[in-house]
Design a protein around this motif. Structure first.
Motif, mmCIF file in Angstrom:
data_model
loop_
_atom_site.group_PDB
_atom_site.id
_atom_site.type_symbol
_atom_site.label_atom_id
_atom_site.label_comp_id
_atom_site.label_asym_id
_atom_site.label_seq_id
_atom_site.Cartn_x
_atom_site.Cartn_y
_atom_site.Cartn_z
ATOM 1 N N LYS A 106 0.818 -1.219 0.000
ATOM 2 C CA LYS A 106 0.000 0.000 0.000
ATOM 3 C C LYS A 106 0.853 1.271 0.000
ATOM 4 O O LYS A 106 0.408 2.310 -0.494
ATOM 5 C CB LYS A 106 -0.952 0.008 1.199
ATOM 6 N N SER A 107 2.064 1.208 0.512
ATOM 7 C CA SER A 107 2.944 2.381 0.467
ATOM 8 C C SER A 107 3.403 2.683 -0.959
ATOM 9 O O SER A 107 3.679 3.829 -1.301
ATOM 10 C CB SER A 107 4.172 2.162 1.351
ATOM 11 N N MET A 108 3.501 1.632 -1.778
ATOM 12 C CA MET A 108 3.956 1.823 -3.156
ATOM 13 C C MET A 108 2.855 2.346 -4.067
ATOM 14 O O MET A 108 3.139 2.996 -5.080
ATOM 15 C CB MET A 108 4.482 0.500 -3.716
ATOM 16 N N GLY A 109 1.613 2.057 -3.740
ATOM 17 C CA GLY A 109 0.488 2.394 -4.592
ATOM 18 C C GLY A 109 0.483 3.817 -5.122
ATOM 19 O O GLY A 109 0.300 4.032 -6.331
ATOM 20 N N PRO A 110 0.687 4.834 -4.267
ATOM 21 C CA PRO A 110 0.625 6.211 -4.760
ATOM 22 C C PRO A 110 1.635 6.513 -5.869
ATOM 23 O O PRO A 110 1.381 7.368 -6.719
ATOM 24 C CB PRO A 110 0.907 7.046 -3.507
ATOM 25 N N PRO A 114 -0.471 8.624 -11.932
ATOM 26 C CA PRO A 114 0.078 9.700 -12.767
ATOM 27 C C PRO A 114 -0.247 11.091 -12.233
ATOM 28 O O PRO A 114 0.442 12.054 -12.556
ATOM 29 C CB PRO A 114 -0.576 9.465 -14.144
ATOM 30 N N ASP A 115 -1.282 11.184 -11.387
ATOM 31 C CA ASP A 115 -1.665 12.492 -10.850
ATOM 32 C C ASP A 115 -1.022 12.801 -9.497
ATOM 33 O O ASP A 115 -1.369 13.795 -8.854
ATOM 34 C CB ASP A 115 -3.190 12.600 -10.732
ATOM 35 N N LEU A 116 -0.064 11.960 -9.073
ATOM 36 C CA LEU A 116 0.619 12.237 -7.811
ATOM 37 C C LEU A 116 1.462 13.502 -7.959
ATOM 38 O O LEU A 116 2.324 13.575 -8.841
ATOM 39 C CB LEU A 116 1.524 11.058 -7.415
ATOM 40 N N PRO A 117 1.245 14.516 -7.108
ATOM 41 C CA PRO A 117 2.058 15.732 -7.209
ATOM 42 C C PRO A 117 3.541 15.422 -7.002
ATOM 43 O O PRO A 117 3.903 14.596 -6.154
ATOM 44 C CB PRO A 117 1.523 16.617 -6.078
ATOM 45 N N ALA A 118 4.392 16.050 -7.791
ATOM 46 C CA ALA A 118 5.840 15.788 -7.723
ATOM 47 C C ALA A 118 6.378 15.989 -6.314
ATOM 48 O O ALA A 118 7.268 15.256 -5.868
ATOM 49 C CB ALA A 118 6.572 16.687 -8.714
ATOM 50 N N GLU A 119 5.835 16.978 -5.589
ATOM 51 C CA GLU A 119 6.343 17.252 -4.249
ATOM 52 C C GLU A 119 5.955 16.162 -3.243
ATOM 53 O O GLU A 119 6.531 16.085 -2.156
ATOM 54 C CB GLU A 119 5.852 18.621 -3.751
ATOM 55 N N ALA A 120 4.993 15.312 -3.599
ATOM 56 C CA ALA A 120 4.576 14.235 -2.698
ATOM 57 C C ALA A 120 5.449 12.989 -2.844
ATOM 58 O O ALA A 120 5.526 12.172 -1.927
ATOM 59 C CB ALA A 120 3.119 13.872 -2.955
ATOM 60 N N ARG A 121 6.114 12.858 -3.998
ATOM 61 C CA ARG A 121 6.892 11.640 -4.251
ATOM 62 C C ARG A 121 7.963 11.392 -3.182
ATOM 63 O O ARG A 121 8.089 10.262 -2.701
ATOM 64 C CB ARG A 121 7.507 11.688 -5.645
ATOM 65 N N PRO A 122 8.763 12.404 -2.758
ATOM 66 C CA PRO A 122 9.779 12.131 -1.732
ATOM 67 C C PRO A 122 9.185 11.580 -0.432
ATOM 68 O O PRO A 122 9.809 10.745 0.230
ATOM 69 C CB PRO A 122 10.441 13.492 -1.504
ATOM 70 N N PHE A 123 7.994 12.036 -0.068
ATOM 71 C CA PHE A 123 7.344 11.522 1.153
ATOM 72 C C PHE A 123 7.119 10.024 1.045
ATOM 73 O O PHE A 123 7.445 9.257 1.963
ATOM 74 C CB PHE A 123 6.015 12.245 1.393
ATOM 75 N N PHE A 124 6.550 9.586 -0.081
ATOM 76 C CA PHE A 124 6.251 8.165 -0.240
ATOM 77 C C PHE A 124 7.524 7.344 -0.415
ATOM 78 O O PHE A 124 7.606 6.207 0.045
ATOM 79 C CB PHE A 124 5.278 7.958 -1.395
ATOM 80 N N LYS A 126 10.365 7.957 0.998
ATOM 81 C CA LYS A 126 10.925 7.813 2.349
ATOM 82 C C LYS A 126 10.150 6.763 3.141
ATOM 83 O O LYS A 126 10.737 5.944 3.866
ATOM 84 C CB LYS A 126 10.888 9.160 3.064
ATOM 85 N N LEU A 127 8.837 6.766 2.991
ATOM 86 C CA LEU A 127 8.000 5.771 3.664
ATOM 87 C C LEU A 127 8.334 4.373 3.186
ATOM 88 O O LEU A 127 8.523 3.443 3.986
ATOM 89 C CB LEU A 127 6.523 6.087 3.406
ATOM 90 N N ILE A 128 8.437 4.204 1.870
ATOM 91 C CA ILE A 128 8.769 2.896 1.317
ATOM 92 C C ILE A 128 10.158 2.456 1.784
ATOM 93 O O ILE A 128 10.375 1.279 2.102
ATOM 94 C CB ILE A 128 8.694 2.922 -0.221
ATOM 95 N N ALA A 129 11.100 3.384 1.826
ATOM 96 C CA ALA A 129 12.461 3.041 2.263
ATOM 97 C C ALA A 129 12.445 2.439 3.662
ATOM 98 O O ALA A 129 13.122 1.440 3.929
ATOM 99 C CB ALA A 129 13.349 4.279 2.215
ATOM 100 N N SER A 130 11.670 3.028 4.559
ATOM 101 C CA SER A 130 11.611 2.495 5.921
ATOM 102 C C SER A 130 10.983 1.103 5.932
ATOM 103 O O SER A 130 11.400 0.223 6.693
ATOM 104 C CB SER A 130 10.840 3.437 6.846
ATOM 105 N N ARG A 131 9.999 0.885 5.064
ATOM 106 C CA ARG A 131 9.348 -0.431 5.002
ATOM 107 C C ARG A 131 10.268 -1.477 4.376
ATOM 108 O O ARG A 131 10.269 -2.640 4.783
ATOM 109 C CB ARG A 131 8.048 -0.349 4.193
#
Length: 200
Positions: A106-110, A114-124, A126-131
């Motif tokens: 579910k962390s990878m889904g976002p 294609p409509d994910l804002p570019a500024e949101a990508r680093p957040f996800f 980082k989340l995936i990295a921890s997982r």
């Protein structure tokens, strides 16, 4: 015969791999993704799975969806070929499958949107990295996620790691995962599933 509804490279790949590893008789039916709704053999797939998602398995009168549950069902049918699903082994398997489903998958889904804002990508990312770090720490001395042999959890994690490559994630912080990915990929059932889904 079990019918497995799949989309190539989706999380249904894990169920495809697990079924082949277990030697279960399966009929794989590809679901086609369409803007107006997913179809199978030209018909409305929501008549089989109301959400239109994969994987779905139909075994006689039993219809099951959701990757973690489908994989546990396959493990139960495998007569011990996919790890310990007894009362003691079942809890660790369920914990691992649900960790993969709710924390990694579910962390990878976002990142696929294609409509994910570019500024949101680093957040996800980082989340995936921890997982991924947590998942890497779950790989035991046997080289597998649960117990001493290949299980449905490994089929699931292999599939998710393939998504990391598709998403062009830098995997250099996790060299152990690179080795794990290649080792799982070399299994004959994995090679067969990849070939059958046009991914080899």
């Amino acid at each position: 015969m079990i019918e497995l509804y799949y989309i190539p490279a989706a999380c249904s790949l894990a169920a495809h791999i697990a079924s082949l590893e277990a030697g279960l008789p399966i009929n794989c039916r590809m679901v086609e993704m369409n803007p107006a709704g997913n179809t199978v053999d030209g018909g409305d797939y929501t008549k089989i799975n109301p959400l239109g998602l994969v994987p779905t398995i139909v075994d006689g009168d039993t219809m099951i969806s959701e990757a973690a549950v489908v994989l546990q069902y396959i493990a139960d049918k495998a007569d011990g070929k996919l790890g310990d699903v007894s009362s003691s082994g079942r809890w660790k398997m369920l914990e691992t499958l649900n960790f993969l489903a709710t924390e990694v998958h579910k962390s990878m889904g976002p990142l696929f949107r294609p409509d994910l804002p570019a500024e949101a990508r680093p957040f996800f990312e980082k989340l995936i990295a921890s997982r991924l770090t947590a998942a890497e720490n779950r790989i035991g001395s046997s080289g597998y996620l649960v117990g001493n042999s290949f299980t449905v959890a490994d089929a699931y994690f292999f599939t998710l790691l393939g998504w990391c490559n598709f998403l062009k994630m830098d995997m250099s912080p996790w060299p152990k995962l690179g080795e794990y990915l290649q080792r799982i990929r070399s299994r004959p059932a994995v090679q067969q599933a990849l070939k059958e889904e046009g991914l080899a």
